[in-house]
Design an enzyme around this catalytic site. Structure first.
Site, PDB file in Angstrom:
ATOM      1  N   CYS A 236       0.701  -1.124   0.074  1.00  0.00           N
ATOM      2  CA  CYS A 236      -0.193   0.067   0.094  1.00  0.00           C
ATOM      3  C   CYS A 236       0.799   1.276   0.179  1.00  0.00           C
ATOM      4  O   CYS A 236       1.558   1.465   0.926  1.00  0.00           O
ATOM      5  CB  CYS A 236      -0.971  -0.074   1.167  1.00  0.00           C
ATOM      6  SG  CYS A 236      -2.003   1.499   1.498  1.00  0.00           S
ATOM      7  N   CYS A 239      -0.009   3.359   3.463  1.00  0.00           N
ATOM      8  CA  CYS A 239       0.490   2.873   4.906  1.00  0.00           C
ATOM      9  C   CYS A 239       1.699   1.884   4.774  1.00  0.00           C
ATOM     10  O   CYS A 239       2.163   1.499   6.109  1.00  0.00           O
ATOM     11  CB  CYS A 239      -0.601   2.350   5.492  1.00  0.00           C
ATOM     12  SG  CYS A 239      -1.256   0.650   5.155  1.00  0.00           S
ATOM     13  N   CYS A 258      -6.120  -2.156   0.486  1.00  0.00           N
ATOM     14  CA  CYS A 258      -4.970  -2.428   1.544  1.00  0.00           C
ATOM     15  C   CYS A 258      -5.663  -3.379   2.204  1.00  0.00           C
ATOM     16  O   CYS A 258      -6.766  -3.647   2.594  1.00  0.00           O
ATOM     17  CB  CYS A 258      -4.882  -1.300   1.968  1.00  0.00           C
ATOM     18  SG  CYS A 258      -3.460  -1.275   3.288  1.00  0.00           S
ATOM     19  N   CYS A 261      -5.417  -0.346   5.862  1.00  0.00           N
ATOM     20  CA  CYS A 261      -6.032   0.966   5.909  1.00  0.00           C
ATOM     21  C   CYS A 261      -7.337   0.689   5.011  1.00  0.00           C
ATOM     22  O   CYS A 261      -7.504   0.070   4.198  1.00  0.00           O
ATOM     23  CB  CYS A 261      -5.263   1.888   5.706  1.00  0.00           C
ATOM     24  SG  CYS A 261      -4.480   1.994   3.992  1.00  0.00           S
ATOM     25  N   ASP A 367      21.337  -1.739 -17.644  1.00  0.00           N
ATOM     26  CA  ASP A 367      20.900  -2.994 -16.746  1.00  0.00           C
ATOM     27  C   ASP A 367      19.842  -3.787 -17.563  1.00  0.00           C
ATOM     28  O   ASP A 367      18.659  -3.430 -17.641  1.00  0.00           O
ATOM     29  CB  ASP A 367      20.335  -2.523 -15.286  1.00  0.00           C
ATOM     30  CG  ASP A 367      20.236  -3.653 -14.591  1.00  0.00           C
ATOM     31  OD1 ASP A 367      20.488  -4.812 -15.010  1.00  0.00           O
ATOM     32  OD2 ASP A 367      19.756  -3.557 -13.365  1.00  0.00           O
TER      33      ASP A 367
END
Length: 452
Positions: A236, A239, A258, A261, A367
């Protein structure tokens, strides 16, 4: 005040801001020089001059973009995200043009500040002014915050965030954090058109005063319930708790919430459309983003549908090219997610012969470890795979690790293309999956023209 004093006031010459005058003269010179440079470059087939004029202009005047746009009535639409920028921009441009609007666009894909500056100067009138109805710019992820320091757009379309060129961009949360800072300075005069299916993109709405429009797929269009190995946003952004995905399209795009939350996928304002002119689930997102943008500009769904019906893909994005009387189709594949979705679409189209071209130049990212995150299942369904590019043997090793042995490597890209053309019948297609610079190399060989 005496009459003589009044007379003197009336006759007094207007005050001149010499700084502004000097800047105007410099910009006029830069515009003339840039147009000449681009003309010569195109004439000599050295490219379209889509970056160098702007590069020189910004070196001399770092505020060149701001100066050109500050008094213009042209509406600005910025389109940013890891995948889909060029296709979405082309869809928007096509519909606006077919409905009578004048539009400029950085069509060559030059999406850094120098490419945007070049597009602007190449499209000014004889007085050095921009007068089109719209300017549509696909914008590099790192460039978006820099561009927003110079000007404020009418709309910003934010498509997705995936791992891409980690040596240059960093992780997706780094880009998201930079975007949040830039977007926090916007007012309600700007509208953000956000992909609700991407948690990082949806989270951007929490830190801005801009108006918000969400787009995303309908539940019925999701076809996965398990996260792919290449999923990038699984926590999330509000949070930090793990996200729960009830359904998925691909990677981390889907119906999410989430686990701790209240943050969850927002309600959608654009979730379907009448026509999808390009195959592939990932292109549905591009169409929905474009449709939401165009509706915000006042076009009806029928007007948009009519324009999309005759849409042709941008260069390298499912573009079909005839070469030696055979059909070649290019699928730009520059990170795990774009490769996986291109690969899946080619399988759905019944592809038999595949050319993989892997480069590690600056436009691709140095890369190339991302190739170990791609999902190349069912390779045995292809009758032949050809591999080329600067890192041809790295890609060959990757394919070999999946147990596929019917491949052939070519250090020379021209030889690889010629071999692929020989292998296909007249009614077949050679599908090509190149990285960005590799796509430009392929197009130079099969069309004889440079783009940049």
């Amino acid at each position: 005040m005496h009459a003589q004093e009044l007379l003197n006031v009336e006759r007094a010459p207007p005050k001149v801001n010499f700084s502004d005058t000097i800047i105007s003269v410099i910009n006029a010179f830069l515009i003339l020089f840039g147009k000449f440079f681009s003309f010569v470059s195109t004439l000599l087939n050295l490219g379209s001059g889509s970056t160098w004029p702007g590069h020189i202009a910004l070196k001399i005047n770092p505020h060149f973009i701001k100066n050109l746009l500050q008094n213009s009535q042209t509406k600005l639409i910025f389109i940013a995200g890891t995948n889909g920028k060029t296709t979405t921009a082309s869809l928007v441009q096509t519909a606006l043009t077919e409905n009578g609007k004048t539009v400029i666009q950085n069509k060559s894909g030059a999406n850094l500040l120098n490419g945007i500056a070049s597009t602007l100067l190449m499209n000014t009138n004889s007085l050095g002014k921009l007068t089109t109805n719209y300017a549509i710019f696909e914008v590099d992820e790192n460039t978006l915050p820099l561009l927003l320091k110079q000007t404020t757009p009418e709309s910003i379309v934010l498509l997705n965030l995936f791992r891409d060129q980690l040596d240059r961009y960093g992780e997706v949360n780094t880009i998201s954090a930079n975007w949040i800072k830039a977007l926090s300075l916007l007012s309600e005069k700007t509208t953000l058109i956000l992909n609700a299916d991407d948690p990082q993109i949806a989270h951007l709405a929490t830190a801005t005063k801009a108006a918000i429009i969400y787009f995303g797929l309908q539940q019925a269009q999701f076809n996965k319930t398990k996260l792919q190995h290449a999923a990038d946003s699984v926590y999330c952004p509000h949070c930090g708790s793990p996200l729960v995905f009830d359904a998925l399209a691909f990677s981390h795009l889907g119906d999410w919430r989430c686990s701790t939350c209240s943050f969850k996928r927002p309600l959608l304002e654009q979730s379907s459309f009448l026509i999808y002119p390009l195959p592939g689930l990932y292109n549905k997102y591009n169409v929905l983003a474009a449709a939401a943008t165009l509706k915000h500009q006042g076009l009806s769904e029928q007007q948009i549908n009519d324009a999309f019906t005759d849409f042709t893909p941008a260069f390298g994005r499912q573009e079909i090219v005839k070469y030696k009387n055979k059909q070649l189709q290019l699928f730009l594949s520059k990170n795990p997610t774009s490769f996986n979705e291109s690969y899946r679409t080619i399988q759905e189209l019944g592809g038999q012969t595949l050319l993989l071209v892997l480069n590690d130049r600056i436009p691709d990212g140095r890369d190339i470890s991302w190739i170990w995150d791609i999902d190349v299942h069912d390779l045995h369904k292809f009758k032949k795979i050809i591999i080329s590019g600067d890192r041809v043997y790295d890609m060959a090793l990757r394919i070999k690790y999946d147990g596929y042995t019917n491949y052939e490597t070519f250090e020379d890209l021209s030889d690889a293309i010629h071999e692929g053309v020989k292998l296909i019948n007249d009614n077949e297609t050679l599908f090509i999956l190149p990285t960005y610079s590799a796509m430009l190399d392929v197009r130079k060989i099969i069309t004889g023209k440079k783009i940049l």
